[in-house]
Motif scaffolding. Structure first.
Motif, PDB file in Angstrom:
ATOM      1  N   ASP A 209       0.670  -1.153   0.265  1.00 57.81           N
ATOM      2  CA  ASP A 209      -0.099  -0.015   0.266  1.00 57.81           C
ATOM      3  C   ASP A 209       0.594   0.966   0.000  1.00 57.81           C
ATOM      4  OD1 ASP A 209      -2.154  -1.151  -0.346  1.00 57.81           O
ATOM      5  OD2 ASP A 209      -2.844  -1.471   2.045  1.00 57.81           O
ATOM      6  N   LEU A 210       1.827   1.248   1.064  1.00 55.04           N
ATOM      7  CA  LEU A 210       3.114   2.500   1.032  1.00 55.04           C
ATOM      8  C   LEU A 210       3.539   2.605  -0.734  1.00 55.04           C
ATOM      9  CD1 LEU A 210       4.469   4.625   2.163  1.00 55.04           C
ATOM     10  CD2 LEU A 210       6.225   2.499   3.109  1.00 55.04           C
ATOM     11  N   ALA A 211       4.013   1.807  -1.264  1.00 53.48           N
ATOM     12  CA  ALA A 211       4.786   1.362  -2.583  1.00 53.48           C
ATOM     13  C   ALA A 211       3.685   2.076  -3.792  1.00 53.48           C
ATOM     14  CB  ALA A 211       5.495   0.071  -3.238  1.00 53.48           C
ATOM     15  N   GLN A 212       2.603   1.323  -3.863  1.00 54.52           N
ATOM     16  CA  GLN A 212       0.858   2.036  -3.997  1.00 54.52           C
ATOM     17  C   GLN A 212       1.300   3.919  -4.594  1.00 54.52           C
ATOM     18  OE1 GLN A 212      -0.011   0.861  -6.730  1.00 54.52           O
ATOM     19  NE2 GLN A 212       0.846  -0.916  -6.572  1.00 54.52           N
ATOM     20  N   ALA A 213       1.428   3.649  -2.810  1.00 55.75           N
ATOM     21  CA  ALA A 213       0.431   5.360  -2.681  1.00 55.75           C
ATOM     22  C   ALA A 213       1.621   6.546  -3.012  1.00 55.75           C
ATOM     23  CB  ALA A 213       0.147   5.425  -1.436  1.00 55.75           C
ATOM     24  N   ILE A 214       2.990   6.040  -2.823  1.00 56.76           N
ATOM     25  CA  ILE A 214       3.813   6.648  -3.491  1.00 56.76           C
ATOM     26  C   ILE A 214       3.930   7.230  -5.056  1.00 56.76           C
ATOM     27  CG2 ILE A 214       6.573   7.497  -3.302  1.00 56.76           C
ATOM     28  CD1 ILE A 214       6.419   6.137  -0.700  1.00 56.76           C
ATOM     29  N   ALA A 215       3.910   6.272  -5.400  1.00 53.21           N
ATOM     30  CA  ALA A 215       3.774   6.074  -7.074  1.00 53.21           C
ATOM     31  C   ALA A 215       2.678   6.778  -7.024  1.00 53.21           C
ATOM     32  CB  ALA A 215       4.023   4.258  -7.420  1.00 53.21           C
ATOM     33  N   HIS A 216       1.710   6.449  -7.029  1.00 52.39           N
ATOM     34  CA  HIS A 216       0.740   7.772  -7.228  1.00 52.39           C
ATOM     35  C   HIS A 216      -0.118   8.789  -7.228  1.00 52.39           C
ATOM     36  CE1 HIS A 216      -3.777   8.045  -8.348  1.00 52.39           C
ATOM     37  NE2 HIS A 216      -4.209   9.136  -7.234  1.00 52.39           N
ATOM     38  N   LEU A 217       1.201   9.249  -5.968  1.00 51.90           N
ATOM     39  CA  LEU A 217       0.722  10.645  -5.443  1.00 51.90           C
ATOM     40  C   LEU A 217       1.671  11.960  -6.376  1.00 51.90           C
ATOM     41  CD1 LEU A 217       1.180  10.643  -1.558  1.00 51.90           C
ATOM     42  CD2 LEU A 217      -0.443  10.814  -3.047  1.00 51.90           C
ATOM     43  N   VAL A 218       3.649  10.739  -6.841  1.00 50.93           N
ATOM     44  CA  VAL A 218       3.920  11.266  -7.745  1.00 50.93           C
ATOM     45  C   VAL A 218       3.688  11.602  -9.231  1.00 50.93           C
ATOM     46  CG1 VAL A 218       6.786  10.519  -8.951  1.00 50.93           C
ATOM     47  CG2 VAL A 218       6.232  10.047  -5.966  1.00 50.93           C
ATOM     48  N   VAL A 219       2.910  10.191  -9.773  1.00 51.88           N
ATOM     49  CA  VAL A 219       2.823  10.268 -10.929  1.00 51.88           C
ATOM     50  C   VAL A 219       1.596  11.279 -11.311  1.00 51.88           C
ATOM     51  CG1 VAL A 219       1.568   8.818 -12.816  1.00 51.88           C
ATOM     52  CG2 VAL A 219       4.032   7.824 -11.610  1.00 51.88           C
ATOM     53  N   SER A 220       0.865  11.111 -10.563  1.00 52.04           N
ATOM     54  CA  SER A 220      -0.727  12.037 -10.645  1.00 52.04           C
ATOM     55  C   SER A 220      -0.623  13.497 -10.247  1.00 52.04           C
ATOM     56  CB  SER A 220      -1.641  11.867  -9.478  1.00 52.04           C
ATOM     57  OG  SER A 220      -1.234  11.701  -8.696  1.00 52.04           O
ATOM     58  N   GLN A 221       0.939  13.846  -9.438  1.00 53.01           N
ATOM     59  CA  GLN A 221       1.294  14.823  -9.950  1.00 53.01           C
ATOM     60  C   GLN A 221       0.429  15.532  -8.295  1.00 53.01           C
ATOM     61  OE1 GLN A 221       2.449  17.650 -12.962  1.00 53.01           O
ATOM     62  NE2 GLN A 221       1.962  15.273 -14.571  1.00 53.01           N
ATOM     63  N   SER A 222       0.463  15.268  -6.918  1.00 57.88           N
ATOM     64  CA  SER A 222       0.064  15.399  -6.072  1.00 57.88           C
ATOM     65  C   SER A 222       0.509  16.434  -5.406  1.00 57.88           C
ATOM     66  CB  SER A 222      -0.210  14.136  -5.415  1.00 57.88           C
ATOM     67  OG  SER A 222      -1.445  13.660  -5.308  1.00 57.88           O
ATOM     68  N   ASP A 223      -0.199  17.478  -4.796  1.00 56.13           N
ATOM     69  CA  ASP A 223       0.790  18.640  -3.831  1.00 56.13           C
ATOM     70  C   ASP A 223       0.687  18.448  -2.151  1.00 56.13           C
ATOM     71  OD1 ASP A 223       2.351  19.973  -3.843  1.00 56.13           O
ATOM     72  OD2 ASP A 223       0.980  21.752  -4.680  1.00 56.13           O
ATOM     73  N   GLY A 224       1.000  18.680  -1.393  1.00 55.88           N
ATOM     74  CA  GLY A 224       0.607  18.873  -0.779  1.00 55.88           C
ATOM     75  C   GLY A 224       1.846  17.723   0.756  1.00 55.88           C
ATOM     76  N   VAL A 225       1.051  17.413   2.045  1.00 61.50           N
ATOM     77  CA  VAL A 225       1.641  16.386   2.788  1.00 61.50           C
ATOM     78  C   VAL A 225       0.415  15.606   3.315  1.00 61.50           C
ATOM     79  CG1 VAL A 225       2.333  15.948   5.348  1.00 61.50           C
ATOM     80  CG2 VAL A 225       2.223  18.430   3.874  1.00 61.50           C
ATOM     81  N   TYR A 226       1.109  14.544   2.869  1.00 61.00           N
ATOM     82  CA  TYR A 226       0.062  12.898   3.224  1.00 61.00           C
ATOM     83  C   TYR A 226       0.553  11.977   4.517  1.00 61.00           C
ATOM     84  CZ  TYR A 226      -2.766  13.676  -1.291  1.00 61.00           C
ATOM     85  OH  TYR A 226      -3.499  14.397  -2.180  1.00 61.00           O
ATOM     86  N   ASN A 227      -0.418  11.984   5.208  1.00 59.54           N
ATOM     87  CA  ASN A 227      -0.095  11.096   6.105  1.00 59.54           C
ATOM     88  C   ASN A 227      -0.396   9.746   5.462  1.00 59.54           C
ATOM     89  OD1 ASN A 227       0.269  12.963   8.878  1.00 59.54           O
ATOM     90  ND2 ASN A 227      -1.947  12.698   9.206  1.00 59.54           N
ATOM     91  N   LEU A 228       0.802   8.502   5.342  1.00 58.03           N
ATOM     92  CA  LEU A 228       0.813   7.306   5.054  1.00 58.03           C
ATOM     93  C   LEU A 228       0.329   6.202   6.468  1.00 58.03           C
ATOM     94  CD1 LEU A 228       3.503   8.020   2.218  1.00 58.03           C
ATOM     95  CD2 LEU A 228       0.953   8.700   1.789  1.00 58.03           C
ATOM     96  N   CYS A 229      -0.460   6.022   6.300  1.00 60.38           N
ATOM     97  CA  CYS A 229      -0.216   5.066   7.114  1.00 60.38           C
ATOM     98  C   CYS A 229      -1.957   4.148   6.541  1.00 60.38           C
ATOM     99  CB  CYS A 229      -1.050   5.507   8.567  1.00 60.38           C
ATOM    100  SG  CYS A 229      -0.444   7.155   8.954  1.00 60.38           S
ATOM    101  N   ALA A 230      -2.535   3.063   7.205  1.00 57.64           N
ATOM    102  CA  ALA A 230      -3.751   2.218   6.875  1.00 57.64           C
ATOM    103  C   ALA A 230      -3.839   2.017   8.054  1.00 57.64           C
ATOM    104  CB  ALA A 230      -3.183   1.126   5.761  1.00 57.64           C
TER     105      ALA A 230
END
Length: 301
Positions: A209-230
């Protein structure tokens, strides 16, 4: 498949970086690794050498770059927090990030997304039952102070990146290492050695989930802060569930908190302080974690 995009992962040979590299590669993205291992850099055309004390980064790492993911940092659990160790933790994060920025700016490139790692330790460990979200103020203590300085160093990249996203990473569940490593080793003795029986909150996330989340945030050009928890569970439950996943259900030994403080000093805060955080922002995004129940996540691993 090659979609023509290139990502540089700083700290790409670690647990998170390796998983992220696999995800990005599966998306057709060419992945480069910035490594302190000069032999790897010499033998692998997608690995590039850097040396923080010598202020050196191979400039070829930045050619035609679209995304940069900065995961670099010595393990906070890799040794007692002596003055020397604290300096290492700071240097590997803050000074390393400063060097990365200066060398990328010197190269004259502009990238689409910069991802900078941080940790839920940003919120400190004295919030009781509060679940801090991305807008909450930082807490107190060495780890919180370290995260604050780390995030400040990431902010520099706004001048060379279209978007900047900061990921405050929680405890990563991965049977191959990281957070679960000491439990795996102790389980080989068929005992459950609990690091305090306190029930302070602990956040966690499955490595996939962590790897998928980072990949999506990067490729989708997201912005801001995210707590990466599940998920958020109490510390005793987390330890019990991990031992159960390794087949240990008895011979329970609890080390009291005051003993941990005597042996570990300030570093005992990693085991005794609250480390929970809200992940509602991530849950509402397209990067929603698949594994949100502790036992299910451990069974999957």
């Amino acid at each position: 498949m090659d979609n023509g995009k290139t990502a540089l992962i700083v700290g790409g040979s670690g647990l998170i970086g390796s998983a992220l590299s696999d995800v990005l590669t599966s998306m057709g993205i060419t992945v480069r690794i910035l490594t302190t291992n000069i032999k790897r850099a010499e033998s692998d055309k997608l690995s590039f050498y850097w040396n923080i004390p010598e202020s050196y980064i191979d400039p070829k790492a930045f050619e035609g770059l679209d995304f940069a993911v900065n995961l670099a940092g010595a393990s906070v659990a890799g040794g007692l927090w002596t003055k020397s160790r604290k300096n290492t933790l700071i240097q590997s994060r803050v000074e390393g990030t400063n060097l990365l920025f200066e060398e990328m700016r010197r190269s004259g490139i502009n990238i689409q997304t910069y991802f900078g790692a941080s940790a839920v330790g940003y919120y400190g460990g004295e919030r009781g039952n509060e679940l801090p979200d991305e807008t909450s103020d930082p807490g107190n203590g060495f780890l919180a102070d370290l995260c604050v300085e780390w995030e400040k160093s990431h902010e520099q990249f706004k001048v060379i990146s279209g978007t900047l996203v900061t990921g405050r990473i929680s405890n990563v569940l991965d049977s191959k290492g990281g957070f679960m490593t000491p439990f795996k080793r102790i389980s080989a003795l068929n005992i459950g050695l609990f690091f305090s029986g306190q029930k302070q909150g602990v956040s966690w996330i499955h490595i996939d989930d962590l790897a998928q989340a980072i990949a999506h945030l990067v490729v989708s050009q997201s912005d801001g802060v995210y707590n990466l928890c599940a998920g958020n569970d109490d510390w005793f439950k987390v330890q019990k569930a991990i031992y159960k996943s390794f087949g240990v259900n008895r011979f329970r030994i609890i080390i009291p908190g005051f003993i941990l403080k005597l042996v570990m000093g300030q570093m005992a805060s990693l085991l005794l302080n609250h480390s929970s955080a809200s992940f509602e922002k991530l849950r509402q995004s397209e990067s929603r974690p698949r594994h949100q129940e502790l036992e299910e996540a451990l069974d999957n691993l």
